[in-house]
Scaffold this active site. Sequence first.
Site, mmCIF file in Angstrom:
data_model
loop_
_atom_site.group_PDB
_atom_site.id
_atom_site.type_symbol
_atom_site.label_atom_id
_atom_site.label_comp_id
_atom_site.label_asym_id
_atom_site.label_seq_id
_atom_site.Cartn_x
_atom_site.Cartn_y
_atom_site.Cartn_z
ATOM 1 C CE1 TYR A 1 2.642 6.055 -2.971
ATOM 2 C CE2 TYR A 1 2.072 4.189 -4.428
ATOM 3 C CZ TYR A 1 2.919 4.585 -3.936
ATOM 4 O OH TYR A 1 4.063 4.383 -4.050
ATOM 5 N N GLY A 2 -2.902 9.098 -3.478
ATOM 6 C CA GLY A 2 -4.226 9.639 -4.482
ATOM 7 C C GLY A 2 -4.320 10.240 -5.137
ATOM 8 C CD GLU B 1 -1.054 8.096 5.507
ATOM 9 O OE1 GLU B 1 0.468 7.878 5.771
ATOM 10 O OE2 GLU B 1 -1.118 6.306 4.904
ATOM 11 C CG ASP C 1 -1.501 1.212 1.206
ATOM 12 O OD1 ASP C 1 -2.358 1.792 0.167
ATOM 13 O OD2 ASP C 1 -1.814 2.053 1.689
ATOM 14 C CB SER C 2 0.135 4.696 -0.786
ATOM 15 O OG SER C 2 -1.032 4.938 -0.024
ATOM 16 C CB CYS D 1 -10.121 5.108 -0.123
ATOM 17 S SG CYS D 1 -7.875 5.285 0.464
ATOM 18 C CB THR D 2 -7.148 -0.049 1.858
ATOM 19 O OG1 THR D 2 -5.882 0.841 1.616
ATOM 20 C CG2 THR D 2 -7.217 -0.707 0.251
ATOM 21 C CG HIS D 3 -5.655 5.323 4.100
ATOM 22 N ND1 HIS D 3 -4.984 4.751 2.631
ATOM 23 C CD2 HIS D 3 -4.571 6.200 4.518
ATOM 24 C CE1 HIS D 3 -3.128 4.695 3.014
ATOM 25 N NE2 HIS D 3 -2.962 5.600 3.718
ATOM 26 C CB CYS E 1 -2.703 0.862 -2.895
ATOM 27 S SG CYS E 1 -3.493 2.565 -2.935
ATOM 28 C CG ASN E 2 -9.917 0.690 -3.632
ATOM 29 O OD1 ASN E 2 -10.486 0.199 -3.904
ATOM 30 N ND2 ASN E 2 -9.214 0.630 -1.597
ATOM 31 C CB THR E 3 -5.093 4.763 -4.920
ATOM 32 O OG1 THR E 3 -5.614 5.704 -4.701
ATOM 33 C CG2 THR E 3 -4.278 6.065 -6.407
HETATM 34 N N1 DGL Z 1 -5.174 3.925 0.645
HETATM 35 C C1 DGL Z 1 -4.638 3.821 -0.839
HETATM 36 C C2 DGL Z 1 -5.975 3.542 -1.495
HETATM 37 O O1 DGL Z 1 -6.567 2.589 -1.287
HETATM 38 C C3 DGL Z 1 -4.649 5.038 -1.744
HETATM 39 C C4 DGL Z 1 -4.342 5.527 -0.425
HETATM 40 C C5 DGL Z 1 -3.118 7.198 -0.775
HETATM 41 O O2 DGL Z 1 -3.802 8.154 -1.752
HETATM 42 O O3 DGL Z 1 -2.253 7.275 -0.836
HETATM 43 O O4 DGL Z 1 -6.623 4.059 -2.950
#
Ligand code: DGL
Length: 279
Positions: free
Chosen positions: A47-48, A163, A15-16, A197-199, A78-80
């Site tokens: 990353y988003g 974060e 993941d990011s 988004c996994t966050h 990570c979805n992104t």
């Molecule tokens: N956790 C990531 C996701 O599922 C992205 C978070 C990020 O923007 O880095 O998209």
Amino acid sequence: MNKNTDLKQPIGVFDSGYGGLTILDELIKLMPDYDFIYLGDNARAPYGTRSFDVIYQYTLQAVEKLFSMGCQLVILACNTASAKALRTIQQRDLPRIAPNRRVLGVIRPSVEELGTLSQSKHVGVLGTLGTVRSESYLMEMEKLFPDFRVVQEACPTWVPLVENREYNNEGGRYFIKKHIDAILSKDERLDTLILACTHYPILRNEIQSFLPNHVKLISQGQIVARSLIDYLKRHQEIEILCSKKGQVRFFTTEFISDFEEKAGVFLKRELRAQHINLE
Ligand code: DGL
């Protein structure tokens, strides 16, 4: 590419930053015998908001690093990264760099779940700007459930809230409510929302508090874990290459002490991490 001679190796989880820990948590619960290596690219998160090319490059670097550590299978938790890099890596890079290894993402299993859970067939996707712009969820839903209506909402402030652990206060709740109100206003028949988004599962309690009771809120951790178990049943050639000592190792591209502290909070346990460079 594999510098390890032992054939059986851990599953890589990428993941990011910290978000993938919400997936890893469920993987450990449902697959306690398996070994995992978690890699968080904290130094370059989020990353988003980044472009397709940058996310693709970063994700490929992480996958190559996990391969060089022996992983035969890597989950983009990570979805992104799944939205912006998975297909290119699977179709263009893997045949060239590691034809027998596999990289899987989180979007397909999530879409399958969305389609079975919604009764009104009106669903919503909450994700990063990158995921929303990629339209990956819209395209997958169109393929699998063409009669569904899907609305999306990008929530660019939510990853920094997670974060920096700034979500459980008035300012944090303001930004959470803002996007919940926005997505609800896009379709009044919505009955299911996915945290794409996994966050975001870290914000679950706060998000839930702004939702009407009839709207179901789905997180991806269990969905991805169940789908991985199913995948390994169907792909014995990969399954036999997974090591099973119940060990998890953690790597971050940023400060180790920050990672250990925050990741420990997310996973509700103490852990030790190591530093790694991806460039
Ligand atoms: N956790 C990531 C996701 O599922 C992205 C978070 C990020 O923007 O880095 O998209």
